[in-house]
Scaffold this active site. Structure first.
Site, mmCIF file in Angstrom:
data_model
loop_
_atom_site.group_PDB
_atom_site.id
_atom_site.type_symbol
_atom_site.label_atom_id
_atom_site.label_comp_id
_atom_site.label_asym_id
_atom_site.label_seq_id
_atom_site.Cartn_x
_atom_site.Cartn_y
_atom_site.Cartn_z
ATOM 1 N N GLN A 1 -84.601 -41.014 34.508
ATOM 2 C CA GLN A 1 -83.433 -40.196 34.191
ATOM 3 C C GLN A 1 -82.845 -40.662 32.856
ATOM 4 O OE1 GLN A 1 -79.501 -40.488 36.166
ATOM 5 N NE2 GLN A 1 -79.891 -38.425 36.951
ATOM 6 N N ARG B 1 -77.175 -43.208 48.833
ATOM 7 C CA ARG B 1 -76.623 -44.430 49.438
ATOM 8 C C ARG B 1 -77.272 -44.774 50.782
ATOM 9 N NH1 ARG B 1 -70.222 -43.293 48.012
ATOM 10 N NH2 ARG B 1 -70.588 -42.886 45.799
ATOM 11 N N TYR C 1 -71.037 -36.341 31.875
ATOM 12 C CA TYR C 1 -71.574 -37.008 30.687
ATOM 13 C C TYR C 1 -71.833 -36.004 29.561
ATOM 14 C CZ TYR C 1 -71.855 -40.881 33.924
ATOM 15 O OH TYR C 1 -71.525 -41.861 34.838
#
Length: 382
Positions: free
Chosen positions: A104, A323, A178
């Site tokens: 990524q 997670r 971002y």
């Protein structure tokens, strides 16, 4: 294996022709565990090796493409020959047990911590980010046209590095506030040149990055190479990206012959805030809109096998676990072998070693309020 989970383990072919062994994806998660010199560390290799045996596709934590695009402490870099050996080790580790390896790549833009970047914090416009506590981030410097063109080239260079390092693909990180998302957002992009304007004009930078990455792949990859794109469907700011804006974005991306689109969601079944009159989940809306053209990866609080199956029931062919694979690295293997009753959903402050978690990531797990409430709940009950 429980028959209701069999669909999770069916092979799947991406748009580029690369076949994944199953429908399960290791989601990209920040771990801040690279070396101080921005190279890949032994600790993060051990962390990844323990979590990639079962999944069909593994997406790394994000790597920055230019020094002033760094978003986190102890984050590895994607551009520069000196970083290729570490990236090669990372790709080899991810692929060791049959998973496809995707790097990524991103630029943090106005979310870059000033103390971590070389030079100014930069963004499409000199507009600070809004924080959840009502405050603001630092005011960034507006990028010049020449700098924008240079950053686009940096994404291409990062892709070339990924090819050289042996990755199976890259994921363009256009989500989570971002730089790429900042160019699409009416909150952060107030430009009046070719890089700004209405919702269609604000597509210019995201699509230019896609074009540059695909150009490099066409020129340098020796075979099929994954190019995915991650996006966040909405922003809380006003003005900000709405679900209606995102439909414009994904319509354009669906015409780019990408390998997949990856939706960034906190909850896979969350519904739109604004922009469309639709009570269905964002994931369902996105899949219906473009799923016939490009595979969609669903994600967001996927914990149980039933959650994963529910993602596939939206029509999205791939489901990412984040997670939950920190809490139980063997989640996939347990479901595949019919041992879903053995899946762990909680962890304690004594579990770092058994979970193969690097110190920086472990400190995040323990110390960031609410990130892993199971830790807090367990400790409170002692």
């Amino acid at each position: 294996m429980n028959p209701k989970y069999q669909a999770l383990f069916q092979p799947f072919k991406l748009n580029d022709g690369i076949e994944l062994k199953n429908r399960l994806v290791l989601a990209p998660m920040t771990h801040s565990s690279s070396n101080p010199d921005e190279t890949v560390s032994d600790a993060e290799l051990e962390y990844y090796e323990s979590r990639t045996a079962g999944v069909g596709l593994s997406i790394t934590a994000v790597a920055h493409v230019t020094p002033n695009g760094k978003g986190f402490a102890n984050q590895f870099r994607a551009v520069g020959a000196e970083f290729t050996p570490g990236l090669t080790r990372l790709a080899d580790t991810l692929k060791k047990n049959g998973s496809k390896a995707v790097l990524q790549i991103f630029h943090a833009g106005r979310l870059a911590p000033p103390e971590l970047v070389d030079g100014d914090v930069v963004a499409p416009s000199a507009v600070p980010s809004e924080r959840g506590d009502g405050g603001q981030g630092p005011t960034p410097r507006e990028l010049t046209g020449q700098e924008i063109e240079s950053i686009i080239k940096d994404f291409g260079t990062a892709t070339a590095n990924a090819i050289a390092a042996g990755f199976d693909g890259v994921e363009i990180h256009g989500a989570n506030g971002y730089l790429i998302q900042q160019f699409f957002s009416p909150h952060s992009n107030r430009r009046e040149d070719k890089w700004g304007g209405d919702v269609n004009a604000r597509l210019a930078f995201p699509l230019a990055v896609v074009d540059e990455v695909q150009r490099v792949v066409k020129e340098q990859a020796k075979g099929p190479f994954i190019v995915g794109y991650r996006f966040s469907p909405e922003e809380p700011e006003t003005p900000g990206i709405t679900m209606a804006d995102t439909l414009v974005l994904i319509d354009a991306l669906a015409e780019k012959n990408l390998s997949y689109l990856h939706v960034s969601l906190m909850e896979y079944n969350s519904v739109p805030r604004r922009g469309v009159e639709d009570t269905r989940s964002r994931l369902t809306i996105i899949q219906e809109r473009v799923g016939n053209k490009v595979p969609v990866i669903g994600v967001g609080s996927v914990k149980t096998p039933d959650d994963a199956a529910a993602v596939l029931e939206t029509g999205a062919p791939l489901v990412a676990l984040g997670r939950q694979l920190i809490v139980d690295p063997n989640w996939v293997e347990k479901v595949e072998s019919g041992r879903e009753n053995e899946i762990l959903y909680t962890l304690s402050k004594n579990d770092q070693k058994s979970l193969v978690l690097p110190d920086p990531l472990w400190n995040m797990v323990i110390n960031i309020p609410g990130w892993f409430p199971v830790v807090e709940a367990q400790e409170a009950n002692k």
